[in-house]
Motif scaffolding. Structure first.
Motif, PDB file in Angstrom:
ATOM      1  N   ASP A  24      25.959  29.525  40.667  1.00  0.00           N
ATOM      2  CA  ASP A  24      25.881  30.803  39.962  1.00  0.00           C
ATOM      3  C   ASP A  24      24.504  31.434  40.068  1.00  0.00           C
ATOM      4  O   ASP A  24      24.196  32.382  39.336  1.00  0.00           O
ATOM      5  CB  ASP A  24      26.227  30.603  38.474  1.00  0.00           C
ATOM      6  CG  ASP A  24      27.687  30.219  38.281  1.00  0.00           C
ATOM      7  OD1 ASP A  24      28.522  30.672  39.073  1.00  0.00           O
ATOM      8  OD2 ASP A  24      27.968  29.450  37.339  1.00  0.00           O
ATOM      9  N   PRO A  46      31.251  40.182  48.590  1.00  0.00           N
ATOM     10  CA  PRO A  46      29.985  40.384  47.872  1.00  0.00           C
ATOM     11  C   PRO A  46      28.792  39.775  48.593  1.00  0.00           C
ATOM     12  O   PRO A  46      27.639  40.053  48.258  1.00  0.00           O
ATOM     13  CB  PRO A  46      30.234  39.687  46.533  1.00  0.00           C
ATOM     14  CG  PRO A  46      31.265  38.640  46.846  1.00  0.00           C
ATOM     15  CD  PRO A  46      32.127  39.214  47.933  1.00  0.00           C
ATOM     16  N   TRP A  47      29.072  38.944  49.611  1.00  0.00           N
ATOM     17  CA  TRP A  47      28.035  38.308  50.424  1.00  0.00           C
ATOM     18  C   TRP A  47      28.635  37.990  51.773  1.00  0.00           C
ATOM     19  O   TRP A  47      29.838  38.151  52.002  1.00  0.00           O
ATOM     20  CB  TRP A  47      27.540  37.012  49.750  1.00  0.00           C
ATOM     21  CG  TRP A  47      28.630  36.272  49.046  1.00  0.00           C
ATOM     22  CD1 TRP A  47      29.682  35.589  49.604  1.00  0.00           C
ATOM     23  CD2 TRP A  47      28.824  36.194  47.626  1.00  0.00           C
ATOM     24  NE1 TRP A  47      30.514  35.088  48.632  1.00  0.00           N
ATOM     25  CE2 TRP A  47      30.005  35.426  47.407  1.00  0.00           C
ATOM     26  CE3 TRP A  47      28.112  36.658  46.514  1.00  0.00           C
ATOM     27  CZ2 TRP A  47      30.493  35.145  46.135  1.00  0.00           C
ATOM     28  CZ3 TRP A  47      28.596  36.382  45.258  1.00  0.00           C
ATOM     29  CH2 TRP A  47      29.763  35.630  45.068  1.00  0.00           C
ATOM     30  N   GLY A  69      35.162  35.192  48.088  1.00  0.00           N
ATOM     31  CA  GLY A  69      34.858  35.925  46.861  1.00  0.00           C
ATOM     32  C   GLY A  69      35.663  37.201  46.755  1.00  0.00           C
ATOM     33  O   GLY A  69      36.682  37.378  47.443  1.00  0.00           O
ATOM     34  N   HIS A  70      35.213  38.106  45.881  1.00  0.00           N
ATOM     35  CA  HIS A  70      35.949  39.358  45.676  1.00  0.00           C
ATOM     36  C   HIS A  70      34.990  40.524  45.528  1.00  0.00           C
ATOM     37  O   HIS A  70      33.806  40.356  45.209  1.00  0.00           O
ATOM     38  CB  HIS A  70      36.832  39.259  44.423  1.00  0.00           C
ATOM     39  CG  HIS A  70      36.073  39.409  43.135  1.00  0.00           C
ATOM     40  ND1 HIS A  70      35.438  38.355  42.520  1.00  0.00           N
ATOM     41  CD2 HIS A  70      35.833  40.499  42.352  1.00  0.00           C
ATOM     42  CE1 HIS A  70      34.844  38.773  41.420  1.00  0.00           C
ATOM     43  NE2 HIS A  70      35.073  40.073  41.289  1.00  0.00           N
ATOM     44  N   LYS A  99      25.828  31.520  51.786  1.00  0.00           N
ATOM     45  CA  LYS A  99      26.317  32.819  51.340  1.00  0.00           C
ATOM     46  C   LYS A  99      25.111  33.739  51.249  1.00  0.00           C
ATOM     47  O   LYS A  99      24.344  33.717  50.285  1.00  0.00           O
ATOM     48  CB  LYS A  99      27.032  32.698  49.992  1.00  0.00           C
ATOM     49  CG  LYS A  99      28.317  31.862  50.036  1.00  0.00           C
ATOM     50  CD  LYS A  99      28.954  31.783  48.664  1.00  0.00           C
ATOM     51  CE  LYS A  99      30.306  31.064  48.720  1.00  0.00           C
ATOM     52  NZ  LYS A  99      30.158  29.638  49.083  1.00  0.00           N
ATOM     53  N   ARG A 145      40.565  45.721  43.073  1.00  0.00           N
ATOM     54  CA  ARG A 145      39.949  44.404  43.288  1.00  0.00           C
ATOM     55  C   ARG A 145      40.541  43.799  44.555  1.00  0.00           C
ATOM     56  O   ARG A 145      41.768  43.699  44.693  1.00  0.00           O
ATOM     57  CB  ARG A 145      40.204  43.487  42.091  1.00  0.00           C
ATOM     58  CG  ARG A 145      39.656  42.063  42.260  1.00  0.00           C
ATOM     59  CD  ARG A 145      40.081  41.182  41.095  1.00  0.00           C
ATOM     60  NE  ARG A 145      39.778  39.782  41.313  1.00  0.00           N
ATOM     61  CZ  ARG A 145      38.761  39.128  40.757  1.00  0.00           C
ATOM     62  NH1 ARG A 145      37.952  39.765  39.916  1.00  0.00           N
ATOM     63  NH2 ARG A 145      38.553  37.841  41.006  1.00  0.00           N
ATOM     64  N   TYR A 173      30.475  46.158  44.082  1.00  0.00           N
ATOM     65  CA  TYR A 173      30.934  46.539  42.749  1.00  0.00           C
ATOM     66  C   TYR A 173      30.585  47.987  42.425  1.00  0.00           C
ATOM     67  O   TYR A 173      30.623  48.393  41.268  1.00  0.00           O
ATOM     68  CB  TYR A 173      30.340  45.583  41.701  1.00  0.00           C
ATOM     69  CG  TYR A 173      30.586  44.135  42.042  1.00  0.00           C
ATOM     70  CD1 TYR A 173      31.885  43.634  42.141  1.00  0.00           C
ATOM     71  CD2 TYR A 173      29.533  43.271  42.308  1.00  0.00           C
ATOM     72  CE1 TYR A 173      32.129  42.310  42.490  1.00  0.00           C
ATOM     73  CE2 TYR A 173      29.764  41.941  42.653  1.00  0.00           C
ATOM     74  CZ  TYR A 173      31.059  41.472  42.742  1.00  0.00           C
ATOM     75  OH  TYR A 173      31.292  40.158  43.099  1.00  0.00           O
ATOM     76  N   GLU A 230      40.261  40.381  47.026  1.00  0.00           N
ATOM     77  CA  GLU A 230      39.762  39.006  47.031  1.00  0.00           C
ATOM     78  C   GLU A 230      40.313  38.263  48.232  1.00  0.00           C
ATOM     79  O   GLU A 230      41.489  38.398  48.587  1.00  0.00           O
ATOM     80  CB  GLU A 230      40.172  38.293  45.745  1.00  0.00           C
ATOM     81  CG  GLU A 230      39.658  36.860  45.638  1.00  0.00           C
ATOM     82  CD  GLU A 230      39.897  36.250  44.273  1.00  0.00           C
ATOM     83  OE1 GLU A 230      39.420  35.119  44.040  1.00  0.00           O
ATOM     84  OE2 GLU A 230      40.556  36.895  43.434  1.00  0.00           O
TER      85      GLU A 230
END
Length: 282
Positions: free
Chosen positions: A20, A186-187, A272-273, A2, A265, A113, A267
């Motif tokens: 994480d 997000p990636w 991911g989202h 990722k 949002r 985001y 997803e």
């Protein structure tokens, strides 16, 4: 892997997500600041990138940026899900007999985001969850059979659309290209991690209310057919983005366009989202 871009301590770098943790890849020999260049060099650098384990940051301690900020092209296909095409036809938009492509200008790209801007010149702002594909090899005249070999990976994208501007000209470009109307991320999930890109569940909510839900398997023209069609016309370059279509449930069709303050949002399973708040700007 990722692969991502992140900002920490005032400096933006390339990294990867492991659990994480965000692993800073800037110390790996050959890694610069351009994700587009990294995709060119990925075959040679993959071993070193996979082996990197530090420096590491907690994901919540850094700001995730758009995973690529310098693509040469951002191409999107319209009316590529059957039920969405039908809802468009009900609104008076004819269903095309071939693939319908348009440009989103690359200046619309923003982070996963970051806010979506709602300028006063727009009257009808809408959302569209889409599977984003990122090209990994310079290619032309690619057959559908070979198309997967030129894909670097996938991410979530929201093809934010100013519907009133979209309808003002024969092409969609202006209505699709306002600044910040291309949140992505997000990636980048590299292709080897996705068993079948046509078997991913997509869900979009606005303020927690579900608006869109569909599998990527419901595309009319699958990703490989899209690449074959596009490379008949043009050379695709590493880092080029393809947005592969949105399912039914867009705001224009259901009478629920976006408003200032809404949180959107999007997803996709395995990817991911992204989540973006709509803000007013002059």
């Amino acid at each position: 892997m990722k692969l991502l871009r992140f900002t920490e301590g005032g400096r933006t770098r390339i990294g990867k997500l492991v659990g994480d943790n965000v692993i800073d890849l800037s110390g790996v020999a050959g890694v610069g600041t351009s994700m587009r260049q990294l995709l060119v060099d990925l075959p040679a650098l993959r071993g070193a990138l996979e082996a990197a384990v530090e420096p590491a940051y907690r994901a919540g301690e850094v700001k995730l940026e758009a995973p690529i900020d310098d693509p040469q092209k951002y191409l999107a296909i319209g009316l590529n899900y059957k039920a969405h095409a039908e809802e468009a036809r009900a609104a008076g938009v004819p269903i095309p007999s071939s693939q319908l492509w348009f440009n989103k200008q690359v200046s619309c790209i923003t982070g996963p985001y970051d806010p979506i801007e709602y300028p006063g010149v727009i009257e009808k702002l809408d959302y569209e969850i889409e599977l984003g594909v990122i090209i990994g090899k310079r290619c032309r005249h690619v057959t559908a059979v070979d198309a997967r070999s030129v894909i670097a990976g996938y991410f979530v994208t929201n093809d934010v659309s100013a519907r009133d501007w979209q309808s003002r000209s024969p092409t969609f470009t202006l209505g699709k290209s306002f600044d910040t109307h291309g949140p992505i991320g997000p990636w980048i999930v590299t292709d080897d991690e996705i068993a079948d890109p046509h078997a991913l569940d997509m869900v979009l909510t606005v303020n927690g209310e579900e608006r869109q839900r569909k599998s990527t398997g419901d595309m009319i023209y699958n990703i490989y057919a899209q690449i074959e069609y596009l490379t008949t016309v043009m050379t695709l370059e590493p880092g080029d983005i393809l947005a592969t279509g949105t399912p039914e449930g867009i705001g224009m069709a259901i009478g629920k366009l976006l408003k200032v303050g809404d949180v959107v949002r999007a997803e996709i399973g395995g990817l991911g989202h992204i989540e973006n708040r709509v803000i007013a700007v002059d």
